[in-house]
Design a protein around this motif. Structure first.
Motif, PDB file in Angstrom:
ATOM      1  N   ASN A  12      36.278  85.952  45.789  1.00  0.00           N
ATOM      2  CA  ASN A  12      36.373  85.802  47.241  1.00  0.00           C
ATOM      3  C   ASN A  12      36.591  84.337  47.631  1.00  0.00           C
ATOM      4  OD1 ASN A  12      35.980  88.541  47.645  1.00  0.00           O
ATOM      5  ND2 ASN A  12      33.789  88.344  47.995  1.00  0.00           N
TER       6      ASN A  12
ATOM      7  N   ALA B 229      39.952  82.629  49.617  1.00  0.00           N
ATOM      8  CA  ALA B 229      39.578  82.421  51.022  1.00  0.00           C
ATOM      9  C   ALA B 229      40.773  82.037  51.884  1.00  0.00           C
ATOM     10  CB  ALA B 229      38.482  81.367  51.123  1.00  0.00           C
TER      11      ALA B 229
ATOM     12  N   ARG C  88      37.538  90.416  51.902  1.00  0.00           N
ATOM     13  CA  ARG C  88      36.364  90.108  51.092  1.00  0.00           C
ATOM     14  C   ARG C  88      35.934  91.348  50.309  1.00  0.00           C
ATOM     15  NH1 ARG C  88      30.732  90.684  51.879  1.00  0.00           N
ATOM     16  NH2 ARG C  88      29.594  89.031  50.801  1.00  0.00           N
TER      17      ARG C  88
ATOM     18  N   VAL D  26      37.117  86.104  54.613  1.00  0.00           N
ATOM     19  CA  VAL D  26      36.091  85.515  53.754  1.00  0.00           C
ATOM     20  C   VAL D  26      35.378  84.413  54.528  1.00  0.00           C
ATOM     21  CG1 VAL D  26      35.680  84.221  51.630  1.00  0.00           C
ATOM     22  CG2 VAL D  26      37.372  86.043  51.664  1.00  0.00           C
TER      23      VAL D  26
ATOM     24  N   SER E  32      32.955  81.406  53.890  1.00  0.00           N
ATOM     25  CA  SER E  32      32.488  80.581  52.774  1.00  0.00           C
ATOM     26  C   SER E  32      30.970  80.434  52.751  1.00  0.00           C
ATOM     27  CB  SER E  32      33.135  79.201  52.833  1.00  0.00           C
ATOM     28  OG  SER E  32      34.519  79.314  52.692  1.00  0.00           O
TER      29      SER E  32
END
Length: 128
Positions: free
Chosen positions: A28, A32, A39, A89, A91
């Motif tokens: 993932n 990104a 995701r 996604v 982080s």
């Protein structure tokens, strides 16, 4: 001795499950910035009703959250308004998931090591 083997099996299944989880977190994070990437997550389940508490992973699931809309008219995937779909996604969420998976893996590893030490001590007692 069967309880020791059960403990080894349970700890090993937990480590396998967390290793799979970490692989998906890494994937993932690596994707990104990939347009259209969703995701991935992996659910955990008890192995079976007659299981000794082992953990199994389910099928990989794609996050149904909306993809981010990015404005960049120069991007090759941009539509007529200059937008394209990014990934969903987050982080921060991925970092939190990786820490949780790492700590769970370490806890299972400690359980595995403690069981190994206990079984070794028991064998030493039985040899006397």
């Amino acid at each position: 001795m069967g309880d020791f083997l059960d403990s080894f099996s349970i700890a090993a299944s937990g480590m396998r499950a967390q290793a799979k989880r970490l692989r998906h977190v890494a994937e993932n994070i690596a994707n990104a910035d990939t347009p259209g990437y969703r995701r991935k997550s992996i659910p955990f389940h008890a192995a079976a009703a007659d299981s000794r508490g082992e953990v199994r992973t389910g099928r990989v699931q794609l996050d149904p959250a909306e993809l981010s809309l990015i404005h960049d008219p120069t991007h090759p995937m941009a539509d007529g308004t200059g937008h394209y779909q990014g990934s969903n996604v987050n982080s921060i969420l991925e970092i939190a998931d990786s820490r949780e998976a790492q700590r769970s893996y370490e806890a299972n590893l400690k359980m595995f090591d403690q069981t190994r030490k206990m079984s070794g001590a028991l064998l030493d007692l039985l040899r006397r």
